[in-house]
Write an enzyme that holds these catalytic residues in place. Structure first.
Site, PDB file in Angstrom:
ATOM      1  N   GLY A 431       8.833   5.805  -3.707  1.00  0.00           N
ATOM      2  CA  GLY A 431       9.081   6.095  -5.126  1.00  0.00           C
ATOM      3  C   GLY A 431       9.443   4.847  -5.911  1.00  0.00           C
ATOM      4  O   GLY A 431       9.438   4.859  -7.133  1.00  0.00           O
ATOM      5  N   SER A 433       7.724   2.082  -5.399  1.00  0.00           N
ATOM      6  CA  SER A 433       6.468   1.332  -5.464  1.00  0.00           C
ATOM      7  C   SER A 433       6.029   1.027  -6.876  1.00  0.00           C
ATOM      8  O   SER A 433       6.202   1.849  -7.773  1.00  0.00           O
ATOM      9  CB  SER A 433       5.356   2.124  -4.789  1.00  0.00           C
ATOM     10  OG  SER A 433       5.417   1.902  -3.426  1.00  0.00           O
ATOM     11  N   GLY A 434       5.442  -0.141  -7.037  1.00  0.00           N
ATOM     12  CA  GLY A 434       4.935  -0.570  -8.340  1.00  0.00           C
ATOM     13  C   GLY A 434       6.015  -1.168  -9.207  1.00  0.00           C
ATOM     14  O   GLY A 434       5.739  -1.907 -10.140  1.00  0.00           O
TER      15      GLY A 434
HETATM   16  N1  ARG Z   1       5.117   2.456  -0.593  1.00  0.00           N
HETATM   17  C1  ARG Z   1       6.330   2.919  -1.165  1.00  0.00           C
HETATM   18  C2  ARG Z   1       6.083   3.714  -2.441  1.00  0.00           C
HETATM   19  O1  ARG Z   1       4.985   4.142  -2.645  1.00  0.00           O
HETATM   20  C3  ARG Z   1       7.317   1.799  -1.359  1.00  0.00           C
HETATM   21  C4  ARG Z   1       7.823   1.420  -0.049  1.00  0.00           C
HETATM   22  C5  ARG Z   1       8.730   0.301  -0.008  1.00  0.00           C
HETATM   23  N2  ARG Z   1       9.247   0.339   1.319  1.00  0.00           N
HETATM   24  C6  ARG Z   1      10.147  -0.464   1.772  1.00  0.00           C
HETATM   25  N3  ARG Z   1      10.612  -0.296   2.946  1.00  0.00           N
HETATM   26  N4  ARG Z   1      10.592  -1.434   1.052  1.00  0.00           N
HETATM   27  O2  ARG Z   1       6.970   4.045  -3.170  1.00  0.00           O
END
Ligand code: ARG
Length: 484
Positions: A431, A433-434
């Site tokens: 959540g 991400s981005g």
């Molecule tokens: N891919 C994840 C998203 O869509 C973000 C993950 C970040 N993970 C981490 N261990 N830093 O929200």
């Protein structure tokens, strides 16, 4: 954003966001995948019934009123003709407007005013493609933390700073436009002393009213010794930056205006990803957030200047006009995990809604540079989206170290950057991400990365992996320029 270790997390290989919640109720197999977008009715063919009398009339009775019939036929023809003329005029007017206003389709950049169109990747790539070489003669960039304006010389194949002598804001605006900014956000041009340069681009003031780039010539001297520092937008300001500087703690609730560039990206009323404001029209997010059916701009709503998710439910958010994913994004490796979103209507900047600065080439981030991440992501691995915006300080981790066998064993590509604590306990999570990874340097906040992936969340030796924004800056500017 993970702030504590939480309950012992199930080991989970997290390689990107899986967009389940917004599409939980999927249509039955075979149903139309876009029920709300396309009508299921078969296209109807307009059935035309001629209303004009023909000569095969089978009525032998009273002689037809010839004069009235001919008159109404003439009237019908005149009406049809005038409708046709109006339609033709409208089409012609559209084409005239189109070719006078913008010769190139969106996503392409026009070579001067020649009408020849180039793809952004051919712009300033060292190879002359335009008929008059405009793709290589209008190349400008901002270099280093002081935003030093540099112009590319195709002759000597190198970048030169611009001598501040005779420079003015009008020139500054031209350079900003050629980078992809709108003149509306122009901030300033300033002369800054710089001793490290040996060659400059200088303005030939006697050249008359010609193109800026034709007035520039390379020279070994600059009388004032000052070079142009150019700011195309007032970016990287946070009204709350002072308070966070003495509050470097893991996982805290943010206050309004602390991360004014942070946006929440919603699909069907649910927070899905984060993003960062870079101009009133443009946001940066991760390419994996806008994959597949989520590449449709109509799926998204953007919320800026709001701390809590429950408040967003009562607002309508901003609509998205265009989504551009990095053409070299790779779903498996997460190489080039960056995308741009263009808003339909521009954001108005306030204390709580502001852009972050894109990193300039030549910026050196220290191996352990202190950075911050923010987002509404899960607070522990497997948790749900947080209602309030959280942030945490994370140091950068050198690529070579992050690629070591016991950390990510060679998976960290040059388009990626690691940040976090190898001891675990602080990290971004599902959540986030981005969303932004930022640092404070030379009194502005810079976008160092966009949240991309990680193995689990806050697991020891599995830090967060972010898109390496410095390598994307050039791609971002070219695409802003091609889609202005
Ligand atoms: N891919 C994840 C998203 O869509 C973000 C993950 C970040 N993970 C981490 N261990 N830093 O929200």
């Amino acid at each position: 954003m993970t702030s504590t270790l939480g309950p012992p997390p199930p080991y989970y290989e997290n390689r990107g966001f899986q967009p389940e919640p917004p599409y939980a109720a999927r249509p039955a197999a075979g149903a139309h995948p876009y029920p709300q977008l396309f009508s299921t009715n078969p296209p109807s063919v307009p059935s035309y019934i001629p209303r004009v009398a023909t000569h095969q009339s089978s009525r032998p009775a009273a002689p037809p009123p010839r004069r009235t019939c001919a008159a109404s036929l003439r009237k019908t023809i005149i009406i049809i003709l005038s409708i046709l003329i109006v339609i033709c005029c409208a089409i012609a007017a559209f084409f005239i407007w189109y070719f006078v206003e913008n010769h190139c389709l969106s996503s392409l950049i026009e070579c001067g005013s020649s009408g020849v169109c180039m793809s952004p990747s051919q712009w300033c790539d060292g190879v002359s493609d335009c008929p008059n070489g405009e793709d290589e003669t209008r190349c400008v960039r901002l270099f280093g933390p002081n935003f030093i304006l540099e112009v590319y010389s195709p002759v000597s194949k190198s970048w030169y700073p611009v001598c501040h002598d005779d420079w003015n804001d009008d020139y500054g605006k031209i350079a900003c436009k050629d980078m992809g900014y709108s003149v509306d956000t122009y901030f300033y041009s300033r002369g800054v002393p710089d001793v490290s340069f040996k060659s400059y681009m200088k303005l030939n003031t006697s050249a008359g009213n010609i193109d800026l780039y034709k007035k520039l010539y390379s020279s070994g001297s600059c009388a004032s010794g000052n070079v142009v520092s150019l700011r195309c937008i007032e970016c990287g300001l946070s009204s709350k930056s002072a308070s966070i500087m003495n509050r470097i703690v893991g996982g805290s609730g943010a206050v309004l205006g602390q991360w004014p560039w942070q946006v929440s990206l919603h699909v069907q009323g649910t927070h899905v990803c984060g993003g960062s404001i870079i101009t009133p029209h443009w946001l940066v997010t991760a390419a994996h957030c806008v994959e597949g059916r989520l590449s449709d701009p109509h799926s998204w709503r953007v919320y800026a200047g709001i701390l809590n998710q429950d408040e967003m439910l009562f607002r309508s958010g901003y609509k998205v006009q265009l989504i551009i994913s990095h053409p070299d994004y790779d779903t498996d490796s997460k190489d080039n995990d960056v995308a741009l979103m263009k808003l339909e209507t521009p954001l108005s900047f306030t204390e709580t809604v502001r852009p972050v600065c894109l990193p300039n080439p030549g910026m050196m981030f220290q191996p352990n540079q202190q950075c911050w991440i923010s987002g509404w992501g899960a607070e522990y691995q497997g948790g749900k989206t947080s209602n309030n915006l959280n942030y945490v300080a994370v140091p950068l981790i050198e690529r070579s170290r992050c690629n070591s066998v016991y950390i990510y064993n060679g998976m960290i590509l040059p388009t990626m950057i690691c940040a976090g604590d190898l001891a675990g306990g602080i990290d971004s999570c599902q959540g986030d991400s981005g969303g932004p990874l930022v640092t404070h340097h030379h009194s502005v906040w810079w976008l160092v990365g966009d949240t991309s992936w990680g193995t689990g969340c806050a697991t020891p030796n599995k830090p967060g992996v972010y898109g390496n924004m410095t390598v994307f800056t050039d791609w971002i500017y070219k695409n802003m320029q091609a889609n202005r």
